[in-house]
Motif scaffolding. Structure first.
Motif, PDB file in Angstrom:
ATOM      1  N   SER A  42       0.814  -1.220   0.000  1.00 20.52           N
ATOM      2  CA  SER A  42       0.000   0.000   0.000  1.00 20.52           C
ATOM      3  C   SER A  42       0.847   1.271   0.000  1.00 20.52           C
ATOM      4  CB  SER A  42      -0.925   0.005   1.216  1.00 20.52           C
ATOM      5  OG  SER A  42      -0.187   0.121   2.426  1.00 20.52           O
ATOM      6  N   VAL A  43       2.156   1.126   0.233  1.00 21.83           N
ATOM      7  CA  VAL A  43       3.054   2.280   0.244  1.00 21.83           C
ATOM      8  C   VAL A  43       3.625   2.477  -1.152  1.00 21.83           C
ATOM      9  CG1 VAL A  43       5.173   3.241   1.209  1.00 21.83           C
ATOM     10  CG2 VAL A  43       3.626   1.921   2.666  1.00 21.83           C
ATOM     11  N   PRO A  44       3.549   3.690  -1.719  1.00 20.48           N
ATOM     12  CA  PRO A  44       4.086   3.923  -3.063  1.00 20.48           C
ATOM     13  C   PRO A  44       5.611   3.837  -3.080  1.00 20.48           C
ATOM     14  CG  PRO A  44       3.327   5.984  -2.073  1.00 20.48           C
ATOM     15  CD  PRO A  44       2.905   4.892  -1.155  1.00 20.48           C
ATOM     16  N   LEU A  45       6.122   2.795  -3.700  1.00 25.05           N
ATOM     17  CA  LEU A  45       7.558   2.544  -3.784  1.00 25.05           C
ATOM     18  C   LEU A  45       7.870   1.905  -5.125  1.00 25.05           C
ATOM     19  CD1 LEU A  45       8.400   1.002  -0.280  1.00 25.05           C
ATOM     20  CD2 LEU A  45       9.534   2.998  -1.260  1.00 25.05           C
ATOM     21  N   THR A  46       9.080   2.127  -5.620  1.00 28.57           N
ATOM     22  CA  THR A  46       9.583   1.352  -6.744  1.00 28.57           C
ATOM     23  C   THR A  46      10.407   0.209  -6.173  1.00 28.57           C
ATOM     24  OG1 THR A  46       9.661   3.287  -8.186  1.00 28.57           O
ATOM     25  CG2 THR A  46      10.977   1.386  -8.842  1.00 28.57           C
ATOM     26  N   VAL A  47      10.095  -1.003  -6.590  1.00 27.81           N
ATOM     27  CA  VAL A  47      10.753  -2.200  -6.065  1.00 27.81           C
ATOM     28  C   VAL A  47      11.463  -2.903  -7.210  1.00 27.81           C
ATOM     29  CG1 VAL A  47      10.462  -4.380  -4.840  1.00 27.81           C
ATOM     30  CG2 VAL A  47       8.944  -2.451  -4.324  1.00 27.81           C
ATOM     31  N   CYS A  48      12.751  -3.174  -7.030  1.00 28.78           N
ATOM     32  CA  CYS A  48      13.540  -3.859  -8.055  1.00 28.78           C
ATOM     33  C   CYS A  48      14.197  -5.093  -7.469  1.00 28.78           C
ATOM     34  CB  CYS A  48      14.632  -2.933  -8.608  1.00 28.78           C
ATOM     35  SG  CYS A  48      14.010  -1.500  -9.497  1.00 28.78           S
ATOM     36  N   THR A  49      14.298  -6.131  -8.281  1.00 27.76           N
ATOM     37  CA  THR A  49      14.965  -7.360  -7.863  1.00 27.76           C
ATOM     38  C   THR A  49      16.471  -7.159  -7.880  1.00 27.76           C
ATOM     39  OG1 THR A  49      13.178  -8.695  -8.778  1.00 27.76           O
ATOM     40  CG2 THR A  49      15.292  -9.797  -8.415  1.00 27.76           C
ATOM     41  N   LEU A  50      17.144  -7.672  -6.874  1.00 33.36           N
ATOM     42  CA  LEU A  50      18.607  -7.669  -6.865  1.00 33.36           C
ATOM     43  C   LEU A  50      19.112  -8.861  -7.669  1.00 33.36           C
ATOM     44  CD1 LEU A  50      19.663  -6.718  -3.214  1.00 33.36           C
ATOM     45  CD2 LEU A  50      20.116  -5.428  -5.289  1.00 33.36           C
ATOM     46  N   GLN A  51      20.054  -8.626  -8.563  1.00 33.56           N
ATOM     47  CA  GLN A  51      20.573  -9.684  -9.428  1.00 33.56           C
ATOM     48  C   GLN A  51      21.506 -10.635  -8.688  1.00 33.56           C
ATOM     49  OE1 GLN A  51      22.469  -7.605 -12.651  1.00 33.56           O
ATOM     50  NE2 GLN A  51      20.534  -6.849 -13.505  1.00 33.56           N
ATOM     51  N   ASP A  52      22.107 -10.200  -7.614  1.00 34.83           N
ATOM     52  CA  ASP A  52      23.130 -10.983  -6.925  1.00 34.83           C
ATOM     53  C   ASP A  52      22.543 -12.266  -6.349  1.00 34.83           C
ATOM     54  OD1 ASP A  52      25.442  -8.664  -6.527  1.00 34.83           O
ATOM     55  OD2 ASP A  52      23.381  -7.905  -6.467  1.00 34.83           O
ATOM     56  N   SER A  53      23.271 -13.362  -6.492  1.00 39.95           N
ATOM     57  CA  SER A  53      22.775 -14.657  -6.020  1.00 39.95           C
ATOM     58  C   SER A  53      22.575 -14.674  -4.512  1.00 39.95           C
ATOM     59  CB  SER A  53      23.747 -15.771  -6.432  1.00 39.95           C
ATOM     60  OG  SER A  53      25.035 -15.534  -5.861  1.00 39.95           O
ATOM     61  N   TRP A  54      23.401 -13.940  -3.765  1.00 36.43           N
ATOM     62  CA  TRP A  54      23.276 -13.943  -2.302  1.00 36.43           C
ATOM     63  C   TRP A  54      22.005 -13.240  -1.821  1.00 36.43           C
ATOM     64  CZ3 TRP A  54      22.962  -9.010  -0.587  1.00 36.43           C
ATOM     65  CH2 TRP A  54      23.603  -8.003  -1.312  1.00 36.43           C
ATOM     66  N   ALA A  55      21.347 -12.510  -2.726  1.00 38.55           N
ATOM     67  CA  ALA A  55      20.104 -11.827  -2.351  1.00 38.55           C
ATOM     68  C   ALA A  55      18.905 -12.769  -2.342  1.00 38.55           C
ATOM     69  CB  ALA A  55      19.835 -10.664  -3.293  1.00 38.55           C
ATOM     70  N   ARG A  56      19.067 -13.972  -2.900  1.00 43.06           N
ATOM     71  CA  ARG A  56      17.984 -14.954  -2.905  1.00 43.06           C
ATOM     72  C   ARG A  56      18.140 -15.834  -1.670  1.00 43.06           C
ATOM     73  NH1 ARG A  56      19.399 -14.319  -8.254  1.00 43.06           N
ATOM     74  NH2 ARG A  56      20.844 -16.075  -8.261  1.00 43.06           N
ATOM     75  N   ARG A  57      17.306 -15.615  -0.703  1.00 38.05           N
ATOM     76  CA  ARG A  57      17.413 -16.292   0.585  1.00 38.05           C
ATOM     77  C   ARG A  57      16.095 -16.969   0.943  1.00 38.05           C
ATOM     78  NH1 ARG A  57      19.746 -12.574   5.160  1.00 38.05           N
ATOM     79  NH2 ARG A  57      17.533 -12.159   5.449  1.00 38.05           N
ATOM     80  N   ARG A  58      16.193 -17.989   1.808  1.00 37.82           N
ATOM     81  CA  ARG A  58      15.003 -18.625   2.356  1.00 37.82           C
ATOM     82  C   ARG A  58      15.199 -18.777   3.860  1.00 37.82           C
ATOM     83  NH1 ARG A  58      12.901 -23.735  -0.932  1.00 37.82           N
ATOM     84  NH2 ARG A  58      14.743 -24.721   0.001  1.00 37.82           N
ATOM     85  N   GLN A  59      14.114 -18.578   4.592  1.00 37.38           N
ATOM     86  CA  GLN A  59      14.154 -18.738   6.042  1.00 37.38           C
ATOM     87  C   GLN A  59      13.690 -20.135   6.428  1.00 37.38           C
ATOM     88  OE1 GLN A  59      11.721 -15.525   7.508  1.00 37.38           O
ATOM     89  NE2 GLN A  59      13.487 -14.211   7.854  1.00 37.38           N
ATOM     90  N   LEU A  60      14.406 -20.727   7.379  1.00 36.95           N
ATOM     91  CA  LEU A  60      14.061 -22.041   7.894  1.00 36.95           C
ATOM     92  C   LEU A  60      13.695 -21.938   9.368  1.00 36.95           C
ATOM     93  CD1 LEU A  60      17.041 -24.164   6.469  1.00 36.95           C
ATOM     94  CD2 LEU A  60      14.849 -23.662   5.369  1.00 36.95           C
ATOM     95  N   LEU A  61      12.797 -22.782   9.796  1.00 40.03           N
ATOM     96  CA  LEU A  61      12.540 -22.990  11.219  1.00 40.03           C
ATOM     97  C   LEU A  61      13.441 -24.124  11.670  1.00 40.03           C
ATOM     98  CD1 LEU A  61      10.879 -22.440  13.795  1.00 40.03           C
ATOM     99  CD2 LEU A  61       9.203 -24.093  12.948  1.00 40.03           C
TER     100      LEU A  61
END
Length: 297
Positions: A251-270
């Motif tokens: 709901s907040v007006p922002l421009t959002v861009c994907t980071l190309q770097d592989s380290w930016a792709r993360r997953r959280q684990l329990l």
């Protein structure tokens, strides 16, 4: 004189019900016993407290005063009892939950609200922690549960399950430096003034560990301790920011861009410590609430 709390409860019930019989029923006394108690109360007070009639009873002026103060006394007594007994409701040590900074935004607060409401006798101690420290704490039994980054927790002997995607994006003011872009490398992001988390935040350390030394030295316009504030500053045009995608309020007006770097792709684990014969009920319940909360990410 000294007032007996049971007598005060009876007197209040009698006035509110309009009869000694109904008042006695409400506090589970026989009518003769209730009548004797009220007569004794009037005797010790030295004044009539009730006007008795064929249609019931109502308080005298002195009785009305006693009713008003009785309500205050009983309410204060209830607060006193609640305050004291709260120390006996959690006989076991609190559960210890370690989480990364991005999990503190949204998922963990949602899980804590529902868990603590449903389990009033179980306390939880939550601390922000980087994944390497959380792994060590879980392996040594110093923590019960952790929310960790997959890349740093894989093959460490923990029992893990996927919670949610935690990939990073870059955000900026609508119409600003990111206009027309959908993806870009962090090295280009670092050429712009940034807003970010404080230096001790686990997400900030993750970014600096993986981005250096290829990226330029970053100029932070300001640093704060809360992702929501980071997003608000970026939306206001103070600077670009790197945040988890789930932290961005649509709901907040922002421009959002994907980071190309592989380290930016993360997953959280329990994660929890090595498998045991059984998991403590409190730990299992907290894990279930974290799973449900992660569905909103």
């Amino acid at each position: 004189m000294r007032y007996d709390l049971d007598d005060l409860r009876l007197f209040l019930a009698t006035v509110e019900e309009g009869s000694i019989t109904a008042g006695a029923d409400r506090v589970h006394l026989s009518l003769p016993s209730a009548s004797a108690r009220i007569r004794a109360l009037e005797h010790h007070a030295g004044v009539d407290l009730l006007v008795r009639g064929r249609r019931g009873v109502h308080p005298t002026p002195a009785g009305a005063t006693l009713v008003r103060h009785t309500r205050d006394v009983l309410a204060q007594t209830a607060r006193l009892e609640s305050a004291v007994t709260s120390y006996a409701k959690s006989p076991s040590a609190p559960l210890k939950l370690l989480v990364g900074g991005s999990a503190m935004h949204g998922m963990v607060p949602r899980a804590l609200v529902t868990f603590l409401q449903e389990h009033p006798d179980v306390d939880v101690r939550v601390s922000e922690s980087r994944t390497p420290h959380t792994v060590r704490a879980l392996l040594s039994g110093e923590a019960d549960l952790g929310v960790v980054v997959e890349d740093e927790a894989r093959d460490r002997g923990l029992v893990t399950e996927l919670l949610t995607d935690d990939s990073l994006v870059v955000i900026g003011q609508t119409g600003g430096a990111l206009t027309g872009r959908t993806t870009l490398p962090y090295s280009e992001v670092a050429e712009h003034p940034l807003v970010g988390l404080t230096a001790d935040a686990s997400l900030r350390r993750w970014i600096e560990k993986h981005a250096a030394p290829q990226a330029p030295v970053v100029r932070y316009r300001t640093t704060v301790s809360n992702l929501s504030v980071v997003c608000a500053l970026a939306a206001g045009g103070v600077g670009l920011a790197v945040v988890p995608r789930h932290a961005v309020d649509p709901s907040v007006p922002l421009t959002v861009c994907t980071l190309q770097d592989s380290w930016a792709r993360r997953r959280q684990l329990l994660a929890r410590g090595p498998a045991q014969e059984s998991v403590a009920p409190g730990v299992a319940a907290l894990a279930a609430h974290l799973r449900r909360a992660s569905a909103y990410e």
